[in-house]
Scaffold this active site. Sequence first.
Site, mmCIF file in Angstrom:
data_model
loop_
_atom_site.group_PDB
_atom_site.id
_atom_site.type_symbol
_atom_site.label_atom_id
_atom_site.label_comp_id
_atom_site.label_asym_id
_atom_site.label_seq_id
_atom_site.Cartn_x
_atom_site.Cartn_y
_atom_site.Cartn_z
ATOM 1 N N GLU A 217 36.608 39.389 45.023
ATOM 2 C CA GLU A 217 38.067 39.250 45.097
ATOM 3 C C GLU A 217 38.783 40.593 45.147
ATOM 4 O O GLU A 217 39.629 40.907 44.308
ATOM 5 C CB GLU A 217 38.594 38.427 43.910
ATOM 6 C CG GLU A 217 38.264 36.947 43.935
ATOM 7 C CD GLU A 217 39.111 36.194 44.937
ATOM 8 O OE1 GLU A 217 40.226 36.656 45.236
ATOM 9 O OE2 GLU A 217 38.628 35.174 45.449
ATOM 10 N N ASP A 218 38.435 41.411 46.107
ATOM 11 C CA ASP A 218 39.129 42.685 46.367
ATOM 12 C C ASP A 218 38.896 43.765 45.319
ATOM 13 O O ASP A 218 39.539 44.807 45.385
ATOM 14 C CB ASP A 218 40.643 42.480 46.491
ATOM 15 C CG ASP A 218 40.991 41.927 47.843
ATOM 16 O OD1 ASP A 218 40.097 41.876 48.676
ATOM 17 O OD2 ASP A 218 42.154 41.556 48.054
ATOM 18 N N ALA A 219 38.027 43.518 44.357
ATOM 19 C CA ALA A 219 37.775 44.575 43.373
ATOM 20 C C ALA A 219 36.875 45.640 44.006
ATOM 21 O O ALA A 219 36.263 45.406 45.046
ATOM 22 C CB ALA A 219 37.126 43.999 42.136
#
Lengths: 600, 364
Positions: A217-219
């Site tokens: 998730e975009d981390a």
Amino acid sequence: MAYEVYIDSIFVGYVDDANKFIEEFKEKRRKGIIPYFVNIHFDETRNVIEILTRKGRILRPLIVVKDGKPLLKKEHIEKLKKGEIKWSDLEKEGIIEWVDPAEEENLNVALYPEDIKENTTHLELSSLVIFSIATSLVPFSNRNQSARLNRGVRPQRQAHAIYSLNFHNRFDTDISILYYPQHPITRTFSFNIFKDDYAIGQNVIVAVMTQEGYNIEDAIIMNKGSIDRGLFRSVYFRSYEIERLRYSGGLQDEITIPDPSVELYRGKDKYKNLEEDGIVAVESFVRSEEVIVGRVSPPRFIGLTSESIATGLRKKDSSLTTGSGEEGWVDKVVITESDDGNLLVRIKLRDLRIPELGDKFSVRHGQKGVLGMIVDPSDMPWSSSGLVPDIIFSPAGIPSRETVGLLLELLAGKVGSLSGRYVDGTPWYGESEEELRKELLSLGFREDGTETLYNPLTGDEFKVKIFIGSIYYLRLKYMAKNKLQARATGPVTLLTRQPTEGKSKKGGLKFSEMEHEVLAAHGASILLREMYSSDDTTIYVCEKCGSLAVEDNIRNRVYCPICGETEKISKVKVSYAFHLLLNELISLGIWPKLKLDYKF
Amino acid sequence: MELPEKIKKDLEKIEDEKLRKVVEDFSYKFIIDPGEPVGIVAAQSIAEPTTQMILRSFHFVGISAQQVSLGLPRITEITDAKKKMKRKYMIIRLLDEYKNDLNVAQSVAKRIKELLLEDILSSITLDVFENKIIISLDKEKLKKEELTFDEVFRILKKKIKKYKVENDKQYIYITAPKLSARELYLFKEMIKKILIKGIKGIKDVTIHKEDNEYVIYTVGSNLLEVMKIPEVDYTKVYTNDLREIERVLGIEATRAAILQELVKLYEQQGLSVNVRHFMLVADMLTWYGIYLGINRYGLHAEKESTLSKAAFETPVSIFVKSSIIGQSDKVLSGIDNVIMNQPIYLGTGLYDIYFVGKKREDKE
């Protein structure tokens, strides 16, 4: 047929030949008889000619085209380069014209010289004029989805950087300075103009892969070794100010270490940082909610309570404290005078901010994410040449966002760092993908930028080639340390006795209607009762008439004020909000009665 | 807890006893437990996919030949039971013998299309001195609609019985001597809306061919009048106006129509929601024998509990109204118990442990 002529919506007269009039007008403007910033607009539907001179119109320069040829020639450009002529000379010669949206309605503007046709009146300076200042700094932006471009601009404004060279002397709130800012490897045409200000991030080695799922998730995953060597290390400044106010009657605040006898004294421990003059010592470390300037206010005569009369008037502590979660070294103290002539103390706290979990990072293409994991260098994948990435970026974010520019910047950064040069990433006119690929191949790497990486856990090769390169990363001003907050019990609002809201007020997390329904849907009714029991109170109810009974603590009895009942009175545990509701209904003139019974 | 009759019959058909036992046990799992908050579960199960619909719905707008409201606007239309519905439409199917006959379909289409007087007017003027309305008709438009001047005159004469209607082969005069100038003007506006031909409310008609069958699509809806047409198969007439279905066919038909509409709506969007949730919604909307929307004036007004009504909208007026009639609240619903912070009467809060000791007489 006569055409009406207006100057700024004021009627001035009629003109017989509209086109001839407009042509003459423009000719005069190009000669400099009429000012450059005056525009003329012909409204064909209303047969009206408007001349516009007001402020607030957005003008843009265009090259004048005459007889199918642009007036700006190569010799002009060469002279410009040599510095023999200036932009204003072009304006004077009528080569460049400033046009507003109204005049543009009547024009035929060509984007490129090849597009010029018979009826073309003007030529665009360049296709690059579509970009704003911030957007023009994004490399390969012509390959990105347009929505991502708009989002890519915002991170550039929020990045840690050196925003001003005199930041040491300034007292700004909420400012971060990057320790080791760098210029990007991949640059655009406008970089040279903003060269001095554009060091807002660092060039890092990025591998596009998933590793242990910590970049979901975009981390992003960051190398601990890189962080220890100073990657994205920054210093955070926060300033405070307090004034020595004057009151009516010649009274004045006092800046000093408050005496324990003053009202609202915070306890000796909170004042330990203060020096004799009541101001915190420079280069001392201040923790959260500690006093940095001690101030004592004179007693207030307005709003006297019976308590204050009984105890006598006391001075009040109104010291300046750091907020919850705010800490740091005292960087600077300035004692000066405010506009009103009062003594003003300004304090700047400095805090070292090493990247930690939850800090926000971004590239210039709108691909932002938080730091999900910090991994030891031994647990990062490495390439055959021993290269270890600084950041591992998840590939899952790329297909749906369509930021092809990011991939190209990765490739360009790799080429630039290997061959020791800067890459031109100007949209449309920059270096092409094929050239970059060819150069990478000649440098002895795979042309698509992928490399064989080794799994740090097993030592095996990864079965797939991993895309790895160098890209310009920005650290954004949103940091986990500024947002962190937790509470078990704490302050409540006066009216409803429910917990306060917000970080600055030490508030709780709201458990609202949708969350309530989730628990209700699970049938967890006792848990639900517990979630809402933050304002539980006990009320007394008269079982005879159902009205609220009164608890008299002085005479130690409970009675009903309506019917005088003293025996049949029960304790009921309800929320204070309900108690408040009952009281508000009573104030409306409605008499709510409670009938007590067992539920089962 | 017993299984429904239908499932019981199906179970009896299974000959293998072991298998039957397995199927029977499995069937019991589908029975809702006592205290299960079906309403909240239904609300959540419908609302969660709806959040995805908001984004998706605008891609669908404008593709369909007829402008039909889809997605979230349509859901609010159904659940709010709006009186003035936007974008009504009907699908009319013909009887089996006329199904494949284009001529019949065209003649039906022609007959049902609404034609108002204002559609064929060339001018309508007032004569204030003689209290007359002077109407002149557009000859070309008359020709197009296959009408004659005399026919229109006859229709007008039939519809306006109160006043004198005359003609001089060119103009139609309506004399209304007693009306004031303002009333005359309003009367003129009324006359413009007189139906000359067709069915009121049906504004546009198109014929589509679907699987060897001619189907008539209309903009606007008038269920009762369309069902009366002899060529039309009245068992298959479709309208999206739920209030009209309630008026013409009754409340059970409305319930079925709501269910059908909701299922269709979510299917079009590619979202899968269990039909039982929609059944509950359809049941609730028609529970009181009339079609009520989920709003302050509809279902929420019918609630018994004062506290839950007040928690929704306009609390003060609800408290005042309830206090005038001395209403009592048994505090059974979820929101009531949350307001008073008591265990809600659902799930684990529905039960308590009882212990009834033996009576002494039994011992002796």
